[in-house]
Design a protein around this motif. Sequence first.
Motif, mmCIF file in Angstrom:
data_model
loop_
_atom_site.group_PDB
_atom_site.id
_atom_site.type_symbol
_atom_site.label_atom_id
_atom_site.label_comp_id
_atom_site.label_asym_id
_atom_site.label_seq_id
_atom_site.Cartn_x
_atom_site.Cartn_y
_atom_site.Cartn_z
ATOM 1 N N PRO A 1 76.127 32.822 129.322
ATOM 2 C CA PRO A 1 75.522 33.902 130.121
ATOM 3 C C PRO A 1 74.017 33.997 129.864
ATOM 4 O O PRO A 1 73.519 34.962 129.302
ATOM 5 C CB PRO A 1 76.275 35.152 129.658
ATOM 6 C CG PRO A 1 76.726 34.834 128.277
ATOM 7 C CD PRO A 1 76.974 33.353 128.250
ATOM 8 N N ASP A 2 73.322 32.961 130.289
ATOM 9 C CA ASP A 2 71.889 32.849 130.051
ATOM 10 C C ASP A 2 71.315 32.010 131.202
ATOM 11 O O ASP A 2 71.764 30.880 131.425
ATOM 12 C CB ASP A 2 71.671 32.155 128.707
ATOM 13 C CG ASP A 2 70.227 31.794 128.435
ATOM 14 O OD1 ASP A 2 69.344 32.126 129.247
ATOM 15 O OD2 ASP A 2 69.978 31.156 127.390
ATOM 16 N N ASP B 1 85.919 37.251 131.350
ATOM 17 C CA ASP B 1 85.115 38.244 130.635
ATOM 18 C C ASP B 1 83.907 38.656 131.461
ATOM 19 O O ASP B 1 83.356 37.851 132.221
ATOM 20 C CB ASP B 1 84.607 37.675 129.306
ATOM 21 C CG ASP B 1 85.731 37.328 128.343
ATOM 22 O OD1 ASP B 1 86.886 37.721 128.602
ATOM 23 O OD2 ASP B 1 85.448 36.671 127.332
ATOM 24 N N CYS B 2 83.489 39.908 131.286
ATOM 25 C CA CYS B 2 82.272 40.391 131.933
ATOM 26 C C CYS B 2 81.422 41.144 130.925
ATOM 27 O O CYS B 2 81.927 41.987 130.180
ATOM 28 C CB CYS B 2 82.582 41.317 133.099
ATOM 29 S SG CYS B 2 83.184 40.467 134.558
ATOM 30 N N LEU B 3 80.148 40.817 130.928
ATOM 31 C CA LEU B 3 79.128 41.505 130.148
ATOM 32 C C LEU B 3 78.386 42.425 131.110
ATOM 33 O O LEU B 3 78.709 42.455 132.301
ATOM 34 C CB LEU B 3 78.189 40.471 129.525
ATOM 35 C CG LEU B 3 78.864 39.405 128.651
ATOM 36 C CD1 LEU B 3 77.857 38.344 128.222
ATOM 37 C CD2 LEU B 3 79.523 40.049 127.446
ATOM 38 N N PRO B 4 77.380 43.166 130.659
ATOM 39 C CA PRO B 4 76.683 44.064 131.591
ATOM 40 C C PRO B 4 76.134 43.383 132.849
ATOM 41 O O PRO B 4 76.169 43.967 133.921
ATOM 42 C CB PRO B 4 75.556 44.655 130.737
ATOM 43 C CG PRO B 4 76.119 44.654 129.354
ATOM 44 C CD PRO B 4 76.944 43.382 129.272
ATOM 45 N N GLU B 5 75.634 42.141 132.744
ATOM 46 C CA GLU B 5 75.045 41.489 133.914
ATOM 47 C C GLU B 5 75.715 40.175 134.297
ATOM 48 O O GLU B 5 75.392 39.599 135.337
ATOM 49 C CB GLU B 5 73.558 41.218 133.661
ATOM 50 C CG GLU B 5 72.742 42.487 133.529
ATOM 51 C CD GLU B 5 71.267 42.208 133.292
ATOM 52 O OE1 GLU B 5 70.832 41.046 133.476
ATOM 53 O OE2 GLU B 5 70.562 43.152 132.918
ATOM 54 N N TRP B 6 76.645 39.690 133.495
ATOM 55 C CA TRP B 6 77.252 38.371 133.710
ATOM 56 C C TRP B 6 78.769 38.452 133.675
ATOM 57 O O TRP B 6 79.334 39.279 132.959
ATOM 58 C CB TRP B 6 76.813 37.402 132.618
ATOM 59 C CG TRP B 6 75.371 37.043 132.647
ATOM 60 C CD1 TRP B 6 74.324 37.799 132.167
ATOM 61 C CD2 TRP B 6 74.791 35.856 133.168
ATOM 62 N NE1 TRP B 6 73.145 37.133 132.365
ATOM 63 C CE2 TRP B 6 73.402 35.933 132.970
ATOM 64 C CE3 TRP B 6 75.323 34.722 133.777
ATOM 65 C CZ2 TRP B 6 72.527 34.935 133.370
ATOM 66 C CZ3 TRP B 6 74.454 33.714 134.159
ATOM 67 C CH2 TRP B 6 73.072 33.824 133.961
#
Length: 162
Positions: free
Chosen positions: A110-111, A130-135
Amino acid sequence: MATILVSILGLGGAAAQAEEKRGPVTNLPLPRYVSMKASEGNVRRGPSLTHRIDWVFKRRDMPLMITAEHGHWRKVQDRDGAGGWVHYALLSGVRTVLVEKDMTPIHVRPDPGSVVTAHFETGVVARLGDCLPEWCRITAGGYRGWTRKEGLWGVGADELRD
């Protein structure tokens, strides 16, 4: 001063109610995302077999948003806002997303500077991981990786998954 206090309390109460909106049948949050389990599903005007079929969803795994519940029926809408009532047996809790931006890059991490392993076209239906705040991590066609959440439909902007 009392008027301002009432207004602030009124807004807080409405916000709390919006956050706590749950389906009367499942007690799960509304709205929420699901996917089509079946390869074909009738979309009706109301929550019963007696209601007219307006159209048929014909895409297995298509992400849908549930906006209401009534008995064994779920009111759903697709990415374009089209929808109606579908029997719950036609839906799955398996999460999928619809790629909205053409040639969406799929990264190893996620970069944005990480290696791109694939590009997904508009309209690709991918399994959501999976989900992070923006990815979010997605999988489709044997490819998997991370992409920006903003290019996907079927996942909430603030939704985190692990």
